[in-house]
Enzyme design. Structure first.
Site, PDB file in Angstrom:
ATOM      1  N   CYS A  26     -30.162 -36.821  34.835  1.00  0.00           N
ATOM      2  CA  CYS A  26     -29.295 -37.379  33.793  1.00  0.00           C
ATOM      3  C   CYS A  26     -29.369 -38.894  33.717  1.00  0.00           C
ATOM      4  O   CYS A  26     -29.021 -39.471  32.686  1.00  0.00           O
ATOM      5  CB  CYS A  26     -27.851 -36.921  34.005  1.00  0.00           C
ATOM      6  SG  CYS A  26     -27.095 -37.562  35.516  1.00  0.00           S
TER       7      CYS A  26
ATOM      8  N   HIS B 271     -19.495 -32.820  33.366  1.00  0.00           N
ATOM      9  CA  HIS B 271     -20.189 -33.734  32.425  1.00  0.00           C
ATOM     10  C   HIS B 271     -20.833 -32.873  31.326  1.00  0.00           C
ATOM     11  O   HIS B 271     -22.054 -32.800  31.226  1.00  0.00           O
ATOM     12  CB  HIS B 271     -21.233 -34.541  33.192  1.00  0.00           C
ATOM     13  CG  HIS B 271     -21.746 -35.741  32.466  1.00  0.00           C
ATOM     14  ND1 HIS B 271     -21.267 -36.153  31.235  1.00  0.00           N
ATOM     15  CD2 HIS B 271     -22.710 -36.648  32.817  1.00  0.00           C
ATOM     16  CE1 HIS B 271     -21.925 -37.244  30.859  1.00  0.00           C
ATOM     17  NE2 HIS B 271     -22.792 -37.561  31.788  1.00  0.00           N
TER      18      HIS B 271
ATOM     19  N   ASP C 261     -29.701 -35.414  40.722  1.00  0.00           N
ATOM     20  CA  ASP C 261     -28.812 -36.485  40.269  1.00  0.00           C
ATOM     21  C   ASP C 261     -28.561 -37.383  41.474  1.00  0.00           C
ATOM     22  O   ASP C 261     -28.928 -37.040  42.607  1.00  0.00           O
ATOM     23  CB  ASP C 261     -27.502 -35.862  39.729  1.00  0.00           C
ATOM     24  CG  ASP C 261     -26.546 -36.888  39.122  1.00  0.00           C
ATOM     25  OD1 ASP C 261     -26.994 -38.026  38.824  1.00  0.00           O
ATOM     26  OD2 ASP C 261     -25.362 -36.561  38.947  1.00  0.00           O
TER      27      ASP C 261
ATOM     28  N   ARG D 148     -14.198 -41.272  29.285  1.00  0.00           N
ATOM     29  CA  ARG D 148     -14.874 -41.128  30.590  1.00  0.00           C
ATOM     30  C   ARG D 148     -13.895 -41.606  31.642  1.00  0.00           C
ATOM     31  O   ARG D 148     -13.425 -42.746  31.579  1.00  0.00           O
ATOM     32  CB  ARG D 148     -16.156 -41.950  30.628  1.00  0.00           C
ATOM     33  CG  ARG D 148     -16.703 -42.118  32.041  1.00  0.00           C
ATOM     34  CD  ARG D 148     -18.085 -42.704  32.073  1.00  0.00           C
ATOM     35  NE  ARG D 148     -19.069 -41.705  31.680  1.00  0.00           N
ATOM     36  CZ  ARG D 148     -20.372 -41.801  31.916  1.00  0.00           C
ATOM     37  NH1 ARG D 148     -20.871 -42.851  32.555  1.00  0.00           N
ATOM     38  NH2 ARG D 148     -21.211 -40.855  31.525  1.00  0.00           N
TER      39      ARG D 148
ATOM     40  N   GLN E 295     -23.665 -34.165  28.823  1.00  0.00           N
ATOM     41  CA  GLN E 295     -24.984 -34.300  29.438  1.00  0.00           C
ATOM     42  C   GLN E 295     -25.743 -32.979  29.370  1.00  0.00           C
ATOM     43  O   GLN E 295     -26.943 -32.945  29.081  1.00  0.00           O
ATOM     44  CB  GLN E 295     -24.824 -34.724  30.901  1.00  0.00           C
ATOM     45  CG  GLN E 295     -26.132 -34.859  31.638  1.00  0.00           C
ATOM     46  CD  GLN E 295     -26.968 -36.002  31.094  1.00  0.00           C
ATOM     47  OE1 GLN E 295     -26.486 -37.120  30.987  1.00  0.00           O
ATOM     48  NE2 GLN E 295     -28.215 -35.735  30.733  1.00  0.00           N
TER      49      GLN E 295
ATOM     50  N   ARG F 118     -29.254 -37.265  24.307  1.00  0.00           N
ATOM     51  CA  ARG F 118     -27.806 -37.470  24.328  1.00  0.00           C
ATOM     52  C   ARG F 118     -27.302 -37.745  22.905  1.00  0.00           C
ATOM     53  O   ARG F 118     -26.229 -37.281  22.524  1.00  0.00           O
ATOM     54  CB  ARG F 118     -27.429 -38.623  25.265  1.00  0.00           C
ATOM     55  CG  ARG F 118     -27.708 -38.370  26.742  1.00  0.00           C
ATOM     56  CD  ARG F 118     -26.821 -37.267  27.296  1.00  0.00           C
ATOM     57  NE  ARG F 118     -25.407 -37.580  27.144  1.00  0.00           N
ATOM     58  CZ  ARG F 118     -24.685 -38.331  27.969  1.00  0.00           C
ATOM     59  NH1 ARG F 118     -25.247 -38.835  29.052  1.00  0.00           N
ATOM     60  NH2 ARG F 118     -23.398 -38.544  27.744  1.00  0.00           N
TER      61      ARG F 118
HETATM   62  N1   CP Z   1     -26.195 -39.827  32.096  1.00  0.00           N
HETATM   63  C1   CP Z   1     -25.138 -40.588  31.767  1.00  0.00           C
HETATM   64  O1   CP Z   1     -24.031 -40.110  31.498  1.00  0.00           O
HETATM   65  O2   CP Z   1     -25.423 -41.932  31.736  1.00  0.00           O
HETATM   66  P1   CP Z   1     -24.390 -43.127  31.628  1.00  0.00           P
HETATM   67  O3   CP Z   1     -23.596 -43.156  32.898  1.00  0.00           O
HETATM   68  O4   CP Z   1     -25.252 -44.351  31.470  1.00  0.00           O
HETATM   69  O5   CP Z   1     -23.489 -42.912  30.442  1.00  0.00           O
HETATM   70  N1  NVA Z   2     -22.909 -37.636  38.996  1.00  0.00           N
HETATM   71  C1  NVA Z   2     -23.018 -38.944  38.382  1.00  0.00           C
HETATM   72  C2  NVA Z   2     -23.463 -38.835  36.960  1.00  0.00           C
HETATM   73  C3  NVA Z   2     -23.677 -40.146  36.264  1.00  0.00           C
HETATM   74  C4  NVA Z   2     -24.052 -40.004  34.827  1.00  0.00           C
HETATM   75  C5  NVA Z   2     -21.688 -39.664  38.481  1.00  0.00           C
HETATM   76  O1  NVA Z   2     -20.643 -39.030  38.277  1.00  0.00           O
HETATM   77  O2  NVA Z   2     -21.684 -40.859  38.768  1.00  0.00           O
END
Ligand code: CP
Ligand code: NVA
Length: 308
Positions: free
Chosen positions: A265, A135, A226, A108, A138, A293
């Site tokens: 998400c 993502h 989101d 990530r 997700q 997930r």
């Molecule tokens: N939705 C999601 O990716 O959650 P986290 O940021 O907690 O991993």
């Molecule tokens: N769009 C958000 C998703 C978090 C899971 C971010 O990138 O922070």
């Protein structure tokens, strides 16, 4: 050929459909088991996933760890700040070292170019656990949740409200692969990357871009939103004000079909992108989505290891 999962199209539509089916089968087959107990076939016994986090995470971290346990393998979590990557060791060297020590990498990070660089130098699968651009994991969980709710993907009408961000990009990619339609409601200036819109349209999905939230939600089967401020973005009062008409509230949900479901998400910001009444309503399936997930990522891992 090493199977990297940097975006949904690395797998393609047919594989994505197979992943969703496999996830549903595995989820049903292990119902009632302790959450960390392996599936009967333990297909990834002895395999280790190395996870690197350059941004915060709750769901991605726990769901990948649980997915590996349920597949019979294990996972190692690395916070980049406590690794040599965080002190400037190159992505290329990190990729080559982890390729000798582990069986797959999940990362990530912020810049999508970093995971592409990781994939170029790794001889084991690299999985995108979120970048500023997309993502995909997700959206595997989201599609699984929609199908579980009895809504077939082809022809589905999905309404996105709010910021044109990384999660929306992967929804648009999925739309092209699975042939569903997306009405994107954003304030002017917050539209998604046109490349994802073009991909969806070129692959047969209808994509509507509008600055009218009610038009986006009208007749939708699925309403998704989101956070308005993604990780790495500055909190800007001006952006929040522009987003406010796109808040998913009862009036907006009333524009959608009466059996529409609400997805997010998570983490959610109640009172910003969604009201408490929608978030806690019977139309909201956000905690099924979160649990999925685990089940979706088991399929991603199995595909990376050549088992789907
Ligand atoms: N939705 C999601 O990716 O959650 P986290 O940021 O907690 O991993
Ligand atoms: N769009 C958000 C998703 C978090 C899971 C971010 O990138 O922070």
């Amino acid at each position: 050929m090493t199977r990297h999962f940097l975006d949904l199209n690395d797998a393609g539509g047919d594989v994505l459909a197979a992943m969703i089916n496999d996830a549903m089968d595995r989820k049903a087959a292990r119902a009632g088991r302790p959450k960390g107990a392996p599936d009967d076939d333990a297909p990834l016994a002895g395999r280790v996933l190395a996870m690197i986090f350059e941004k915060n995470s709750t769901r991605t971290r726990v769901s990948f760890d649980m997915a590996m346990r349920q597949l019979g393998g294990s996972a190692i979590v690395m916070e980049s700040g406590t690794t040599q990557l965080g002190r400037g060791e190159s992505i290329a060297d990190t990729a080559r070292v982890l390729s000798r020590m582990a069986d797959a990498i999940m990362i990530r990070t912020d810049d999508h170019a970093k995971i592409e660089e990781m994939a170029r130098h790794a001889t084991i699968p690299v999985i995108n656990g979120l970048t500023d651009r997309s993502h995909p994991c997700q959206i595997v969980a989201d599609l699984l949740t929609v199908v579980e709710q009895g809504k077939p993907l082809p022809g589905l009408e999905v309404a996105w409200l709010g910021d044109g961000n990384n999660v929306l990009h992967s929804i648009l990619e999925a739309a092209g692969l699975m042939k569903f339609n997306v009405r994107v409601g954003t304030p002017a200036g917050y539209e998604p990357d046109p490349a994802f819109v073009a991909f969806a349209r070129d692959n047969g999905a209808q994509v509507t871009l509008t600055n009218d939230p009610a038009a986006a939600a009208d007749g939708a089967d699925v309403v998704v939103t989101d956070t308005w401020v993604s990780m790495g973005q500055a909190h800007a009062d001006q952006k929040i004000a522009a987003m406010m008409p796109f808040q998913v509230n009862g009036a907006l949900m009333a524009q959608a079909k009466s059996d529409a479901i609400f997805l997010h998400c998570l983490p959610a910001h109640i009172g910003e992108e969604v009201t408490e009444s929608v978030f806690e309503s019977s139309q909201s399936v956000v905690f099924d989505e979160a649990e999925n997930r685990i089940h979706g990522q088991k399929s991603v891992l199995l595909w990376c290891f050549g088992a789907i």
